[in-house]
Design a protein around this motif. Sequence first.
Motif, short mmCIF file in Angstrom:
data_model
loop_
_atom_site.label_atom_id
_atom_site.label_comp_id
_atom_site.label_asym_id
_atom_site.label_seq_id
_atom_site.Cartn_x
_atom_site.Cartn_y
_atom_site.Cartn_z
N HIS A 174 0.86 -1.18 0.00
CA HIS A 174 0.00 0.00 0.00
C HIS A 174 0.90 1.24 0.00
O HIS A 174 1.95 1.24 0.64
N SER A 175 0.49 2.28 -0.72
CA SER A 175 1.35 3.46 -0.85
C SER A 175 1.57 4.19 0.48
O SER A 175 2.54 4.93 0.64
N TYR A 224 -1.88 10.98 0.08
CA TYR A 224 -1.89 9.58 -0.36
C TYR A 224 -1.67 9.50 -1.87
O TYR A 224 -0.85 8.71 -2.37
N LYS A 225 -2.36 10.36 -2.59
CA LYS A 225 -2.22 10.37 -4.05
C LYS A 225 -0.76 10.64 -4.43
O LYS A 225 -0.19 9.94 -5.29
N ILE A 226 -0.16 11.64 -3.80
CA ILE A 226 1.23 11.98 -4.12
C ILE A 226 2.18 10.82 -3.77
O ILE A 226 3.09 10.49 -4.52
N SER A 275 1.49 7.79 -3.88
CA SER A 275 1.30 6.66 -4.79
C SER A 275 2.06 6.81 -6.10
O SER A 275 2.30 5.83 -6.79
N ILE A 276 2.49 8.02 -6.44
CA ILE A 276 3.26 8.19 -7.68
C ILE A 276 4.55 7.38 -7.63
O ILE A 276 4.97 6.81 -8.63
N SER A 277 5.17 7.33 -6.46
CA SER A 277 6.38 6.51 -6.33
C SER A 277 6.05 5.13 -5.78
O SER A 277 6.93 4.43 -5.28
N LEU A 278 4.79 4.76 -5.83
CA LEU A 278 4.28 3.43 -5.53
C LEU A 278 4.25 3.08 -4.05
O LEU A 278 3.20 2.95 -3.49
N CYS A 279 5.41 2.95 -3.40
CA CYS A 279 5.39 2.67 -1.96
C CYS A 279 6.75 2.93 -1.36
O CYS A 279 7.75 2.91 -2.07
N PRO A 280 6.79 3.17 -0.03
CA PRO A 280 8.09 3.23 0.63
C PRO A 280 8.68 1.82 0.65
O PRO A 280 7.95 0.84 0.63
#
Lengths: 496, 496
Positions: A127-128, A340-342, A344-349
């Motif tokens: 999850h992002s 959350y949207k931002i 999600s651009i890099s998918l996940c930590p």
Amino acid sequence: MIVTILVAESSTSSKVLTLENLNPRVKSVEYAVRGEIAILADTLKNKLAQGAQLPFKEITNINIGNPQQLKQKPITFFRQVASLVENPELLSDENREKVEALYPKDTIERAKKLVASAGGSVGSYSHSMGIPYIREQVAKFIERRDGFSSDPDSIFLTAGASPAVQLVLQCMIDKPEVGVLIPIPQYPLYTASLALFNGQPVPYYLDEENAWGMNIADLKKSVDEARRNGTDVRALVIINPGNPTGQCLTEENMRDVIDFCQRERLVLCADEVYQTNIYVPEERPFHSFKKVLKSMGSSYENVELFSFHSISKGMIGECGRRGGYVECTGIDPKVIDQMYKISSISLCPNVQGQVMMELMVNPPQPGEPSYELYKNEMDDIYTSLIRRSTKLASAFNGLEGVTCNKAEGAMYLFPQIRLPAKAIEAAKAAGKQPDAFYSLEMLKETGVCVVPGSGFGQQEGTWHFRATFLPPEHTFDEFINLLENFHKKFMSTYRD
Amino acid sequence: MIVTILVAESSTSSKVLTLENLNPRVKSVEYAVRGEIAILADTLKNKLAQGAQLPFKEITNINIGNPQQLKQKPITFFRQVASLVENPELLSDENREKVEALYPKDTIERAKKLVASAGGSVGSYSHSMGIPYIREQVAKFIERRDGFSSDPDSIFLTAGASPAVQLVLQCMIDKPEVGVLIPIPQYPLYTASLALFNGQPVPYYLDEENAWGMNIADLKKSVDEARRNGTDVRALVIINPGNPTGQCLTEENMRDVIDFCQRERLVLCADEVYQTNIYVPEERPFHSFKKVLKSMGSSYENVELFSFHSISKGMIGECGRRGGYVECTGIDPKVIDQMYKISSISLCPNVQGQVMMELMVNPPQPGEPSYELYKNEMDDIYTSLIRRSTKLASAFNGLEGVTCNKAEGAMYLFPQIRLPAKAIEAAKAAGKQPDAFYSLEMLKETGVCVVPGSGFGQQEGTWHFRATFLPPEHTFDEFINLLENFHKKFMSTYRD
């Protein structure tokens, strides 16, 4: 005509992307922690490795809070679990006996639980905002720490506290007039990020004479002045315990700050990554801003707070793994959706950082197989940090013209150096800030790498440097000796 | 007076940070891959876990290229080394025998080398561009792949390819008029990042009728039109192999593109994260843009190229670990310095991702203990991906009104669905794009989660969705069967 042709030619042979047309926000960023001095330290380290003869045998990196680079042994429990989650073979029934010969049972159970929480593999995108189970564990940790409820859906796991701070600032700044109060001295992440996202740093000064304390009257002056000048001051950053200054706030002071934020309509950003690096716990215990805010009751419910934490500091020091979180308290859910949207651009930590966060917030408990070793390792590092901070502060205070507050918390000392006028002139001639000049000379003479105070900000006309007290305890005598000799030589060279 | 008081009250009780005053660049970002449908899929998954009765037994996440979430077994060699680097005890002489019972010798040697390259612990911050030794290994990999030299100091290791792309775009955009050519359909990272950094996406269309090919005349038309409208078009993004479209470029086509970039003064950004996902290698082998550029000789020396790669794709699929790199070719060193400075604000990419990058570029070699298993695991995944891509494409092509190009590369199919007018009306009534409407219905009926084409961009009046072919091979018949039944039902419900 000829001129036109020449221009055209020069234009095709030059680069499209140049320093000139680069994002001016990028260019305006200053980031001293890894600036000129750190780069020279790397060069010298390589020279030493190639056998060069220098006035010292090794580089002592006390510029960055990077404990394991300075040989701090990682906590065994953490690394055992980290090792198990990577290798599915170790968790199979088939290898049980061989693995139990190497790993305590609680590490195996924990690893299985964590792999399951990651959906069966730590190689999957999560999850992002981070793995839900781990966010739940972080929320429970916060609840135990503070005695107030915490919502996993208000917590973002991140690749360290720095990207969490950047996420918040990036969302918060909608025009160049937006200002954020930052302490001076400050960790340069804040000025760098404000430069990058085109906001205004609004400095407030910590009081060196008063153990780097902060007071509301000064804050109020900073806000009023900035607002008079058209800055839309929107947030207040507090680093507690302080970086680079090492102070811990009292609960009373924190209440005043929260009240101030409410009155002045400021979002509070609490950088609490050093919350377990507390060296005078009776006198100056750590209180989280979340706890103090919640304890102030429903009339402060509307205060907006971002609280940052990290796996890089404390006695853990798992910097390279990059793990952190931000908890959002009182933040508009629509703002959280945008964050959350931002994210999600890099998918996940990275999941490895998330795993370490779970281990940090759920260490072994009394009675569990790993408890004793864990406790001993943590205690050893902690008590040694206290000894090291005291020893280094005392060494600094013994230098001519140097004064240094003790570290109540964090990993740093921030001594003030009173430089002779000749040294200041020599620095000017070399095109450097006096404390950068001093720190460069120190590096060249001793191999000890610090960060000049000008990288953090300081009262005009004062000069400092930041030094961690993280090197191995047995090396202190030697590098302190080098420092003392250097300082004497420097002062006699430039004595007025 | 009363009104004034009311306003003041409402203003203190409302939030400082609201959707209204949030950074408009943040708000303008669209990121469909993790949008409404993905969120509903998570909700349905939780419902199933809680025992809810739905028309399907599980959620089939073919929306994201996340192989290990879909039970792809991680490559043993990679995970063995990853496990060893975490646990210093496993590398001690004391435990040698026990460890050798679990780990092949080459994994132990590799782990020791990697820990040493990280300065003795993978828990330390590394150089902000990544561990120098690992950057050297990446450079050597590029040299072996391309036959041309590569400079480790032009390589940034990053937490996946996405942050690398964002780093480049953030530096490149100095004003809102800056435009970047992006393919349509595109991976939404590009439009999202351009929105965030306030640049202009300049779309160029891939030709679905022609296996999603690109042609220079279309590119030229896009550039000219954008420039006529005042856009300062500065770069061209190419995703090769394509995402979501799965095509591979021919070398000839790539030469034309490079020539075009030189003539039009465009920086080339080559997203090559799927470079080993090549399914018709004789007909459509992978060529890197770096190799093709270098093979064009010194008259193309001035072309500026950023090449991106990742550990998340290929047969490795280590997405959750976050590892990637960008190689800068022909980029002004002063620009690289600025990229370095920006990277240093967040200190370093996670070391675990860097370690995996080293393993990816230096896999076991014939004769080494881990070679055979490594080779078999890689081959098994690869040949299965080819079978799965063919099977799913053929299933899509069997659906009424659906056509689907085969995947020459990458992990995705991007079928076109011709929807009846009634369905389009129903979508409109529901306030959704027709393909989003179709995809939502699909999810609710089958548990299969895809991404609507409108999230990637598509020729006006056409509708698509993106589906990975990553689920376990044995599940294909069942979920294809669900899809076929859903599609029949959907079409008969909305038939004109």
